[in-house]
Design an enzyme around this catalytic site. Structure first.
Site, PDB file in Angstrom:
ATOM      1  N   HIS A   1       9.215  -3.280   3.054  1.00 13.79           N
ATOM      2  CA  HIS A   1       8.534  -3.339   1.850  1.00 13.79           C
ATOM      3  C   HIS A   1       9.989  -3.677   0.551  1.00 13.79           C
ATOM      4  CE1 HIS A   1       5.234  -0.692   3.572  1.00 13.79           C
ATOM      5  NE2 HIS A   1       4.579  -1.155   2.705  1.00 13.79           N
TER       6      HIS A   1
ATOM      7  N   ALA B   1       3.977   4.346   1.245  1.00 13.12           N
ATOM      8  CA  ALA B   1       4.719   4.447   2.058  1.00 13.12           C
ATOM      9  C   ALA B   1       5.737   3.322   2.256  1.00 13.12           C
ATOM     10  CB  ALA B   1       4.186   4.793   3.265  1.00 13.12           C
TER      11      ALA B   1
ATOM     12  N   MET C   1       0.834  -1.050   0.132  1.00 15.74           N
ATOM     13  CA  MET C   1      -0.095  -0.122  -0.144  1.00 15.74           C
ATOM     14  C   MET C   1       1.296   1.660   0.003  1.00 15.74           C
ATOM     15  SD  MET C   1      -3.118  -1.118   2.073  1.00 15.74           S
ATOM     16  CE  MET C   1      -2.892  -0.833   3.660  1.00 15.74           C
TER      17      MET C   1
ATOM     18  N   LYS D   1       5.554 -10.440   9.247  1.00 10.49           N
ATOM     19  CA  LYS D   1       4.727  -9.104   9.893  1.00 10.49           C
ATOM     20  C   LYS D   1       3.116  -9.184  10.162  1.00 10.49           C
ATOM     21  CE  LYS D   1       3.513  -4.711  11.722  1.00 10.49           C
ATOM     22  NZ  LYS D   1       2.774  -4.686  10.694  1.00 10.49           N
TER      23      LYS D   1
HETATM   24  P1  AMP Z   1       1.893  -3.047   3.703  1.00 10.60           P
HETATM   25  O1  AMP Z   1       1.995  -2.095   2.613  1.00 10.60           O
HETATM   26  O2  AMP Z   1       1.094  -2.833   5.217  1.00 10.60           O
HETATM   27  O3  AMP Z   1       0.112  -3.358   2.845  1.00 10.60           O
HETATM   28  O4  AMP Z   1       2.306  -4.158   3.219  1.00 10.60           O
HETATM   29  C1  AMP Z   1       2.562  -5.036   2.370  1.00 10.60           C
HETATM   30  C2  AMP Z   1       3.681  -5.878   1.952  1.00 10.60           C
HETATM   31  O5  AMP Z   1       5.177  -5.798   3.034  1.00 10.60           O
HETATM   32  C3  AMP Z   1       2.859  -7.373   3.679  1.00 10.60           C
HETATM   33  O6  AMP Z   1       3.531  -8.125   2.976  1.00 10.60           O
HETATM   34  C4  AMP Z   1       3.469  -6.907   4.718  1.00 10.60           C
HETATM   35  O7  AMP Z   1       3.174  -8.179   5.038  1.00 10.60           O
HETATM   36  C5  AMP Z   1       4.668  -6.510   4.114  1.00 10.60           C
HETATM   37  N1  AMP Z   1       5.760  -5.918   5.435  1.00 10.60           N
HETATM   38  C6  AMP Z   1       5.088  -4.774   5.976  1.00 10.60           C
HETATM   39  N2  AMP Z   1       5.249  -4.263   7.258  1.00 10.60           N
HETATM   40  C7  AMP Z   1       6.950  -5.455   7.220  1.00 10.60           C
HETATM   41  C8  AMP Z   1       8.460  -6.045   7.738  1.00 10.60           C
HETATM   42  N3  AMP Z   1       8.509  -4.538   8.882  1.00 10.60           N
HETATM   43  N4  AMP Z   1       9.097  -7.172   7.906  1.00 10.60           N
HETATM   44  C9  AMP Z   1       8.449  -6.564   6.461  1.00 10.60           C
HETATM   45  N5  AMP Z   1       7.099  -7.169   5.680  1.00 10.60           N
HETATM   46  C10 AMP Z   1       6.666  -5.969   5.587  1.00 10.60           C
END
Ligand code: AMP
Length: 279
Positions: A38, A33, A31, A150
């Protein structure tokens, strides 16, 4: 150069050309940011695929709280610069109308695994995740998709989804990346005040302490209760859940006899944080 693509038609042509030359396509759904968590997924994708697509789409369907959606941080120019530095081939950043055009009427709903924990606290959240992830797999035609541990429950939901619907993509789970003080990286962390940011690592510290105590034979209920009290005493406003669950099925677990995961969701100010660790 990372190419920015906004429509699924354009993406389809691009991916078709790659596949004609026998390339394995990896996708990292996000998503935006973007942070090192990521980027670790993008690096894993780079190592394990021939071409890498990172998607950025703040999916309205998975937000059960309008203000969380409004306040979700967005900075595409900065994200693009980070992806360029990682050698990502395509940033797929569709608008809401591209993903959910007029007349859109389908919902993908995974039962069972998506019901406790996040599913109970955020009604509709995993329907939104399952629907958008199904669409992203259809649009990117990727052979591998990289997700972070995560979001442990999300990872299990997505694995269930691709098995159940025979979607030809291999789901790769990647470890949680943390700040030096143990706080799991999250796009929402930028919304913490300086004071809250200083309190935030207590969550992971207390989870580690409880996991250590459980491994050493302390009753799990007592260890989790001690951790919960310490988290609240440190300035967190609410502990939505702090539980032991079986690793894959996320069934309630009472001790560390089987492989179990400790999962938590807490509120610090108006920011909701989640974390999970092995026990
Ligand atoms: P999001 O942008 O929060 O939807 O996350 C996108 C992807 O990044 C998802 O697969 C999350 O699990 C992964 N992600 C987010 N934060 C972390 C982190 N601290 N370490 C590893 N993967 C992450």
């Amino acid at each position: 150069m990372t190419e920015v693509i906004r429509t699924s038609a354009e993406l389809r042509d691009k991916v078709a050309a790659w596949k004609r030359s026998g390339m394995l396509v990896g996708v990292v759904p996000t998503m935006g940011a973007l942070h090192d968590g990521h980027l670790s997924l993008a690096r894993a994708a780079r190592e394990q695929s021939d071409r890498v697509i990172v998607t950025i789409f703040v999916n309205p369907m998975q937000f059960n709280n309008a203000s969380d959606l409004d306040k979700y941080p967005r900075d595409e120019a900065h994200d693009l610069a980070l992806l360029e530095a990682e050698g990502v081939d395509v940033l797929f950043a569709p608008g809401v109308d591209e993903v959910y055009p007029d007349g859109f009427a389908t919902k993908v709903s995974v039962t069972g695994i998506s019901e406790p924990l996040e599913g109970a606290m955020r009604p509709g959240h995993f329907d939104g995740v399952a629907t958008v992830v199904s669409k992203l797999f259809g649009m990117t035609q990727a052979g591998r998709a990289f997700f972070g541990e995560k979001d442990w429950q999300q990872l299990q939901v997505v694995k269930r989804l691709v098995d159940d619907l025979n979607i030809p993509v291999r789901i790769m789970g990647c470890p949680t990346i943390r700040e030096e003080d143990g706080l799991a990286m999250s796009s929402r962390n930028v919304r913490l005040s300086a004071e809250e940011r200083a309190q935030a690592p207590v969550l992971h510290q207390q989870m580690q302490a409880a996991a250590g105590a459980i491994r050493a034979g302390t009753d799990a209920g007592a260890a989790l209760e001690t951790a919960k009290e310490a988290i609240l005493a440190a300035g967190f406003h609410d502990v939505e859940y702090l539980e032991l669950r079986t690793v894959d099925g996320l069934k309630p677990a009472t001790d560390a006899a089987k492989p179990v995961r400790m999962l938590a969701a807490v509120w610090l100010g108006d920011v909701r944080l989640i974390d999970n660790i092995a026990v």
